[in-house]
Design a protein around this motif. Structure first.
Motif: not given
Length: 318
Positions: A40, A44, A48, A74, A79-80, A82-87
């Motif tokens: 993962s 990234f 990313v 984002y 974007y959802k 969770n996308t930018y939180k994960s980023f």
């Protein structure tokens, strides 16, 4: 004499982002992070991080402002959360390594707050279509395997990675138990084997001529199946059943939701799903308040007590 902290006098080391990230991955391997976690982080880094910096440049070009600008992008583009939180979480983990190695002057990176999205589940009508048993004399091997796979996912609530590592010997048909050896938390857990799933698996093992150490859901040559193959096979099965594919792990949300709707206990659900925190389990339940109306009427302590008192009054009046 001016009081200056020693750490503020140390100069950062001249390294590129690429060099730092290679050291970061080696560090992650050395502390025993899971292969999936490492994969993962590699994805990234490849897909990313290059969107905000040139990885061949100095690590100091990875600034707080660039990270915040990406989060803003984002948000503005729908974007959802969770996308930018994960980023941010993945970027911050890499930065922490760089800060500790004195490769970069430390700065604060806050994880953005997001509204919890209501988890998607498969409806009862969709499940009935997916769980309709194919004619074993006429169907393709792949269709039969997908039928059993969906029974397993909906009957246990396990993740896809757990599913792909289950062996025949992990199924205890005598005591009605399943051993999950590949969990996200690295803990092995034992979950109940339902009577319906037991019958489906017994027939499946016989039909497919599987034995002890064989993977339950492998490729036709009995080698381990990768997630992409599982996803593609399932997509084809869904298409043939006229059901919209919403993801393999959506069955985990679906299992949790139906478990609670069928009056299951959330603390037992926590154990079955292998969660260490009850809050995580709560996030898997996809119930609307209207779904609980019947239960509220049935189990509300005020109503229950009132009904008891009413029965007593009726007995006295007689």
């Amino acid at each position: 004499m001016a009081k200056i902290k020693l750490k503020n006098m140390r100069k950062s080391i001249d390294k590129t982002i690429d060099e730092c990230h290679k050291e970061y991955l080696n560090y992650c391997v050395s502390i025993g992070q899971r292969d999936k976690t490492i994969e993962s982080k590699i994805r990234f880094y490849r897909f990313v991080l290059p969107k905000i910096v040139d990885v061949s440049e100095n690590i100091e070009t990875l600034t707080k402002q660039k990270i915040e600008n990406q989060v803003i992008y984002y948000r503005k583009n729908g974007y959802k959360g969770n996308t930018y939180k994960s980023f941010v979480i993945k970027t911050r983990a890499f930065l922490t390594f760089c800060f500790n190695g004195n490769y970069l002057q430390k700065f604060e990176v806050k994880i953005p707050r997001i509204d919890s999205d209501k988890k998607i589940i498969y409806t009862e009508d969709e499940l009935n279509l997916l769980l309709k048993k194919p004619n074993l004399d006429e169907c393709l091997v792949g269709d039969y395997k997908m039928f059993v796979t969906i029974n397993f996912l909906f009957g246990t609530g396990c993740r896809s990675e757990t599913l792909l590592n289950v062996k025949v010997e992990d199924i205890n048909f005598t005591n009605d138990l399943i051993l999950f050896t590949h969990m996200k938390t690295r803990r092995q857990i034992t979950v109940p084997l339902s009577s319906t799933l037991k019958n489906v698996l017994k027939e499946y093992v016989t039909v497919m001529n599987l034995s002890g150490e064989d993977l339950l859901f492998s490729k036709l040559n009995k080698e381990k199946m990768c997630y992409d193959t599982l996803h593609q096979n399932m997509s084809n099965y869904f298409k043939n059943r006229n059901v919209k594919m919403r993801g393999v792990n959506t069955f985990r949300n679906t299992f949790a939701t139906f478990f609670i709707k069928n009056h299951g206990d959330i603390y037992r659900l926590k154990v079955i799903l292998g969660h260490s925190n009850i809050k995580t389990t709560e996030g898997y339940i996809n119930l609307l308040p209207i779904d609980l109306n019947e239960d509220i009427c049935k189990f509300n302590p005020l109503d229950v007590l009132n009904k008891k008192n009413l029965k007593i009054r009726l007995k006295i009046s007689k």
